[in-house]
Design a protein around this motif. Sequence first.
Motif, PDB file in Angstrom:
ATOM      1  N   CYS A   1      17.596 -30.765  46.267  1.00  0.00           N
ATOM      2  CA  CYS A   1      16.923 -30.227  47.233  1.00  0.00           C
ATOM      3  C   CYS A   1      15.942 -31.406  47.737  1.00  0.00           C
ATOM      4  O   CYS A   1      15.788 -32.339  47.317  1.00  0.00           O
TER       5      CYS A   1
ATOM      6  N   PHE B   1      16.095 -35.591  53.442  1.00  0.00           N
ATOM      7  CA  PHE B   1      15.386 -35.667  54.547  1.00  0.00           C
ATOM      8  C   PHE B   1      15.865 -36.977  55.336  1.00  0.00           C
ATOM      9  O   PHE B   1      15.241 -37.163  56.385  1.00  0.00           O
TER      10      PHE B   1
ATOM     11  N   CYS C   1      22.966 -28.376  48.508  1.00  0.00           N
ATOM     12  CA  CYS C   1      21.982 -29.323  48.728  1.00  0.00           C
ATOM     13  C   CYS C   1      20.793 -28.674  49.457  1.00  0.00           C
ATOM     14  O   CYS C   1      21.194 -27.460  50.083  1.00  0.00           O
TER      15      CYS C   1
ATOM     16  N   PHE D   1      17.425 -28.367  52.396  1.00  0.00           N
ATOM     17  CA  PHE D   1      16.543 -28.948  53.435  1.00  0.00           C
ATOM     18  C   PHE D   1      15.445 -28.132  53.624  1.00  0.00           C
ATOM     19  O   PHE D   1      15.388 -26.773  53.803  1.00  0.00           O
TER      20      PHE D   1
ATOM     21  N   VAL E   1      12.547 -26.622  55.777  1.00  0.00           N
ATOM     22  CA  VAL E   1      12.599 -26.483  57.116  1.00  0.00           C
ATOM     23  C   VAL E   1      11.060 -26.003  57.718  1.00  0.00           C
ATOM     24  O   VAL E   1      10.825 -25.073  57.074  1.00  0.00           O
TER      25      VAL E   1
ATOM     26  N   ARG F   1       9.077 -34.058  52.686  1.00  0.00           N
ATOM     27  CA  ARG F   1      10.456 -33.851  52.897  1.00  0.00           C
ATOM     28  C   ARG F   1      10.787 -33.042  54.002  1.00  0.00           C
ATOM     29  O   ARG F   1      11.913 -32.473  54.551  1.00  0.00           O
TER      30      ARG F   1
ATOM     31  N   ARG G   1      11.663 -31.050  57.526  1.00  0.00           N
ATOM     32  CA  ARG G   1      12.233 -31.370  58.774  1.00  0.00           C
ATOM     33  C   ARG G   1      12.469 -30.478  59.634  1.00  0.00           C
ATOM     34  O   ARG G   1      12.456 -29.211  59.465  1.00  0.00           O
TER      35      ARG G   1
ATOM     36  N   VAL H   1      17.380 -31.092  60.619  1.00  0.00           N
ATOM     37  CA  VAL H   1      18.350 -30.482  59.645  1.00  0.00           C
ATOM     38  C   VAL H   1      19.816 -30.476  60.103  1.00  0.00           C
ATOM     39  O   VAL H   1      20.887 -30.644  59.492  1.00  0.00           O
TER      40      VAL H   1
ATOM     41  N   LEU I   1      21.376 -33.759  60.048  1.00  0.00           N
ATOM     42  CA  LEU I   1      21.650 -34.283  58.840  1.00  0.00           C
ATOM     43  C   LEU I   1      22.973 -33.403  58.322  1.00  0.00           C
ATOM     44  O   LEU I   1      23.723 -33.908  57.713  1.00  0.00           O
ATOM     45  N   ARG I   2      22.923 -32.244  58.507  1.00  0.00           N
ATOM     46  CA  ARG I   2      23.953 -31.398  58.039  1.00  0.00           C
ATOM     47  C   ARG I   2      25.217 -31.902  58.666  1.00  0.00           C
ATOM     48  O   ARG I   2      26.485 -31.417  57.886  1.00  0.00           O
TER      49      ARG I   2
ATOM     50  N   PRO J   1      25.200 -26.150  52.106  1.00  0.00           N
ATOM     51  CA  PRO J   1      23.673 -26.345  52.589  1.00  0.00           C
ATOM     52  C   PRO J   1      22.861 -25.152  52.387  1.00  0.00           C
ATOM     53  O   PRO J   1      23.092 -24.110  52.824  1.00  0.00           O
TER      54      PRO J   1
ATOM     55  N   GLY K   1      18.828 -23.817  53.474  1.00  0.00           N
ATOM     56  CA  GLY K   1      17.593 -23.882  53.992  1.00  0.00           C
ATOM     57  C   GLY K   1      16.370 -23.326  53.254  1.00  0.00           C
ATOM     58  O   GLY K   1      16.572 -22.295  52.730  1.00  0.00           O
TER      59      GLY K   1
END
Length: 201
Positions: free
Chosen positions: A7, A10, A26, A28, A30, A37, A39, A44, A47-48, A57, A59
Amino acid sequence: MTKIKICGLFRPCDIEYVNAVRPDWCGFIVNFPKSHRNRTPDQVRALRRGLAEGVVPVGVFVDQPVEDVAALLNDGTISVAQLHGHEDAAYIAALRAAAPGHPVWRAFKVRGPEDLEAAGASPADLVILDNGYGTGETFDWSMAGGVARPFLLAGGLTPENIPDAIRLLHPYGLDISSGVETDKQKDPEKIRAAVAAARKA
């Protein structure tokens, strides 16, 4: 086999690190500026785009409007919503209605039996039992022995204590962030070691 989530990605290099070892998920964070970290949704999305196929992914949200979470689910940026605020059963129902077909996870800070009871009763698809303060410390794992539903274990996990966590608690999965960082930056060797420890156990 115990699943594992890395987790708090970033940076673009964080994506490269997880692509190299392919954890199950993983995460992100938000729109939560209190975290280093954090974003934005657009960050996001960027990055995704670099994420390898097969790494799911997730969130991570704290008291965000339902429509903002649903937008990221519906456009395919994330596949799972993980909730860490005061989101209740009504919020989860509204999110499911706005973004049907997507799993909703709910985290619980474990301080006593009442927290485990709340986790057990949650309508979320999966619950996370967490220390809850981002300190890199575990909660009292002995309290989690009576949880009857599958759960992710979070809080204070490291490559070194993952084997004990799996042996003692048999979690469905592990959610690790600070335990794979050095100086608040994701460390590729620690990520590699954590994923290997989860898969070996």
